[in-house]
Write a protein that holds these residues in place. Structure first.
Motif, PDB file in Angstrom:
ATOM      1  N   SER A 141       0.840  -1.196   0.000  1.00 35.79           N
ATOM      2  CA  SER A 141       0.000   0.000   0.000  1.00 35.79           C
ATOM      3  C   SER A 141       0.879   1.251   0.000  1.00 35.79           C
ATOM      4  CB  SER A 141      -0.888   0.004   1.240  1.00 35.79           C
ATOM      5  OG  SER A 141      -1.584   1.201   1.321  1.00 35.79           O
ATOM      6  N   THR A 142       0.568   2.176  -0.877  1.00 43.07           N
ATOM      7  CA  THR A 142       1.322   3.443  -0.929  1.00 43.07           C
ATOM      8  C   THR A 142       0.577   4.563  -0.212  1.00 43.07           C
ATOM      9  OG1 THR A 142       0.338   3.998  -3.046  1.00 43.07           O
ATOM     10  CG2 THR A 142       2.446   2.834  -3.089  1.00 43.07           C
ATOM     11  N   GLY A 143      -0.526   4.257   0.398  1.00 44.74           N
ATOM     12  CA  GLY A 143      -1.299   5.289   1.091  1.00 44.74           C
ATOM     13  C   GLY A 143      -0.532   5.945   2.216  1.00 44.74           C
ATOM     14  N   LYS A 144       0.231   5.153   2.950  1.00 41.77           N
ATOM     15  CA  LYS A 144       1.001   5.708   4.052  1.00 41.77           C
ATOM     16  C   LYS A 144       2.164   6.559   3.550  1.00 41.77           C
ATOM     17  CE  LYS A 144      -0.134   2.130   7.351  1.00 41.77           C
ATOM     18  NZ  LYS A 144       0.359   1.057   8.189  1.00 41.77           N
ATOM     19  N   LEU A 145       2.667   6.260   2.368  1.00 37.95           N
ATOM     20  CA  LEU A 145       3.777   7.025   1.819  1.00 37.95           C
ATOM     21  C   LEU A 145       3.301   8.338   1.197  1.00 37.95           C
ATOM     22  CD1 LEU A 145       5.752   4.149   0.103  1.00 37.95           C
ATOM     23  CD2 LEU A 145       6.244   5.224   2.290  1.00 37.95           C
ATOM     24  N   ASP A 146       2.110   8.354   0.650  1.00 35.43           N
ATOM     25  CA  ASP A 146       1.584   9.550  -0.001  1.00 35.43           C
ATOM     26  C   ASP A 146       1.043  10.573   0.990  1.00 35.43           C
ATOM     27  OD1 ASP A 146       2.194   8.599  -2.459  1.00 35.43           O
ATOM     28  OD2 ASP A 146       0.197   7.786  -2.864  1.00 35.43           O
ATOM     29  N   ARG A 147       0.676  10.134   2.163  1.00 32.67           N
ATOM     30  CA  ARG A 147       0.049  11.028   3.131  1.00 32.67           C
ATOM     31  C   ARG A 147       0.944  12.213   3.529  1.00 32.67           C
ATOM     32  NH1 ARG A 147      -1.886   7.613   7.467  1.00 32.67           N
ATOM     33  NH2 ARG A 147      -3.091   6.706   5.789  1.00 32.67           N
ATOM     34  N   PRO A 148       2.200  12.011   3.886  1.00 32.62           N
ATOM     35  CA  PRO A 148       3.029  13.169   4.241  1.00 32.62           C
ATOM     36  C   PRO A 148       3.232  14.132   3.074  1.00 32.62           C
ATOM     37  CG  PRO A 148       4.031  11.165   5.064  1.00 32.62           C
ATOM     38  CD  PRO A 148       2.887  10.767   4.193  1.00 32.62           C
ATOM     39  N   ARG A 149       3.337  13.589   1.880  1.00 34.19           N
ATOM     40  CA  ARG A 149       3.506  14.439   0.709  1.00 34.19           C
ATOM     41  C   ARG A 149       2.268  15.297   0.471  1.00 34.19           C
ATOM     42  NH1 ARG A 149       4.501  10.774  -3.649  1.00 34.19           N
ATOM     43  NH2 ARG A 149       5.865   9.718  -2.199  1.00 34.19           N
ATOM     44  N   SER A 150       1.085  14.728   0.650  1.00 29.32           N
ATOM     45  CA  SER A 150      -0.143  15.492   0.431  1.00 29.32           C
ATOM     46  C   SER A 150      -0.346  16.523   1.540  1.00 29.32           C
ATOM     47  CB  SER A 150      -1.346  14.562   0.343  1.00 29.32           C
ATOM     48  OG  SER A 150      -1.512  13.858   1.562  1.00 29.32           O
ATOM     49  N   LEU A 151       0.082  16.208   2.754  1.00 34.17           N
ATOM     50  CA  LEU A 151      -0.018  17.192   3.834  1.00 34.17           C
ATOM     51  C   LEU A 151       0.919  18.368   3.584  1.00 34.17           C
ATOM     52  CD1 LEU A 151      -0.215  14.934   7.012  1.00 34.17           C
ATOM     53  CD2 LEU A 151      -2.018  16.349   6.030  1.00 34.17           C
ATOM     54  N   ALA A 152       2.105  18.095   3.089  1.00 36.84           N
ATOM     55  CA  ALA A 152       3.045  19.163   2.781  1.00 36.84           C
ATOM     56  C   ALA A 152       2.517  20.023   1.645  1.00 36.84           C
ATOM     57  CB  ALA A 152       4.399  18.571   2.413  1.00 36.84           C
ATOM     58  N   ALA A 153       1.903  19.419   0.655  1.00 33.60           N
ATOM     59  CA  ALA A 153       1.335  20.179  -0.461  1.00 33.60           C
ATOM     60  C   ALA A 153       0.188  21.062   0.021  1.00 33.60           C
ATOM     61  CB  ALA A 153       0.857  19.230  -1.548  1.00 33.60           C
ATOM     62  N   ALA A 154      -0.634  20.538   0.915  1.00 32.51           N
ATOM     63  CA  ALA A 154      -1.756  21.322   1.435  1.00 32.51           C
ATOM     64  C   ALA A 154      -1.266  22.481   2.299  1.00 32.51           C
ATOM     65  CB  ALA A 154      -2.682  20.422   2.244  1.00 32.51           C
ATOM     66  N   ALA A 155      -0.194  22.272   3.028  1.00 32.24           N
ATOM     67  CA  ALA A 155       0.321  23.328   3.904  1.00 32.24           C
ATOM     68  C   ALA A 155       0.974  24.448   3.110  1.00 32.24           C
ATOM     69  CB  ALA A 155       1.317  22.740   4.898  1.00 32.24           C
ATOM     70  N   THR A 156       1.602  24.137   1.994  1.00 33.32           N
ATOM     71  CA  THR A 156       2.291  25.165   1.210  1.00 33.32           C
ATOM     72  C   THR A 156       1.416  25.776   0.136  1.00 33.32           C
ATOM     73  OG1 THR A 156       3.164  23.490  -0.287  1.00 33.32           O
ATOM     74  CG2 THR A 156       4.553  24.124   1.572  1.00 33.32           C
ATOM     75  N   ARG A 157       0.223  25.271  -0.026  1.00 35.47           N
ATOM     76  CA  ARG A 157      -0.650  25.765  -1.083  1.00 35.47           C
ATOM     77  C   ARG A 157      -1.026  27.225  -0.868  1.00 35.47           C
ATOM     78  NH1 ARG A 157      -4.711  21.650  -1.462  1.00 35.47           N
ATOM     79  NH2 ARG A 157      -3.066  20.515  -2.489  1.00 35.47           N
ATOM     80  N   GLY A 158      -1.279  27.655   0.359  1.00 37.34           N
ATOM     81  CA  GLY A 158      -1.734  29.006   0.610  1.00 37.34           C
ATOM     82  C   GLY A 158      -0.641  29.964   1.033  1.00 37.34           C
ATOM     83  N   VAL A 159       0.609  29.571   0.926  1.00 39.62           N
ATOM     84  CA  VAL A 159       1.702  30.427   1.387  1.00 39.62           C
ATOM     85  C   VAL A 159       1.772  31.712   0.570  1.00 39.62           C
ATOM     86  CG1 VAL A 159       4.205  30.612   1.588  1.00 39.62           C
ATOM     87  CG2 VAL A 159       3.043  28.581   2.387  1.00 39.62           C
ATOM     88  N   ALA A 160       1.611  31.621  -0.739  1.00 43.58           N
ATOM     89  CA  ALA A 160       1.684  32.814  -1.592  1.00 43.58           C
ATOM     90  C   ALA A 160       0.556  33.773  -1.240  1.00 43.58           C
ATOM     91  CB  ALA A 160       1.606  32.409  -3.057  1.00 43.58           C
ATOM     92  N   PHE A 161      -0.643  33.250  -1.021  1.00 44.53           N
ATOM     93  CA  PHE A 161      -1.778  34.110  -0.662  1.00 44.53           C
ATOM     94  C   PHE A 161      -1.542  34.788   0.673  1.00 44.53           C
ATOM     95  CE2 PHE A 161      -5.789  34.621   1.646  1.00 44.53           C
ATOM     96  CZ  PHE A 161      -6.384  35.587   0.840  1.00 44.53           C
ATOM     97  N   ARG A 162      -1.042  34.027   1.660  1.00 44.76           N
ATOM     98  CA  ARG A 162      -0.794  34.609   2.985  1.00 44.76           C
ATOM     99  C   ARG A 162       0.288  35.670   2.923  1.00 44.76           C
ATOM    100  NH1 ARG A 162       0.135  29.219   5.790  1.00 44.76           N
ATOM    101  NH2 ARG A 162      -1.200  28.161   4.333  1.00 44.76           N
ATOM    102  N   THR A 163       1.322  35.430   2.131  1.00 45.65           N
ATOM    103  CA  THR A 163       2.402  36.407   1.998  1.00 45.65           C
ATOM    104  C   THR A 163       1.890  37.673   1.327  1.00 45.65           C
ATOM    105  OG1 THR A 163       3.972  34.592   1.816  1.00 45.65           O
ATOM    106  CG2 THR A 163       4.719  36.748   1.096  1.00 45.65           C
TER     107      THR A 163
END
Length: 64
Positions: free
Chosen positions: A6-28
């Protein structure tokens, strides 16, 4: 019988990092606009003291 990996456990940290950095430009941009607005207010409405004391400025403002 083969076991599937299962790759679900491997993809989870990557998707969390993508979600956290998605709004950085807007916040800045949002924070930058607030700093720009504060700078404009200070520039246009700031009171120049020119070495005057607070009491002297208060008296001059009370006259007006």
């Amino acid at each position: 019988m083969q076991r599937r990996i299962s790759t679900g456990k491997l993809d989870r940290p990557r998707s969390l990092a993508a979600a956290a950095t998605r709004g950085v430009a807007f916040r800045t941009l949002y924070l930058g606009c607030w700093f720009l607005g504060a700078g404009m207010v200070y520039y246009f409405f700031g009171l120049e003291t020119k070495g005057k004391s607070i009491e002297r400025i208060d008296r001059e403002l009370a006259k007006a």
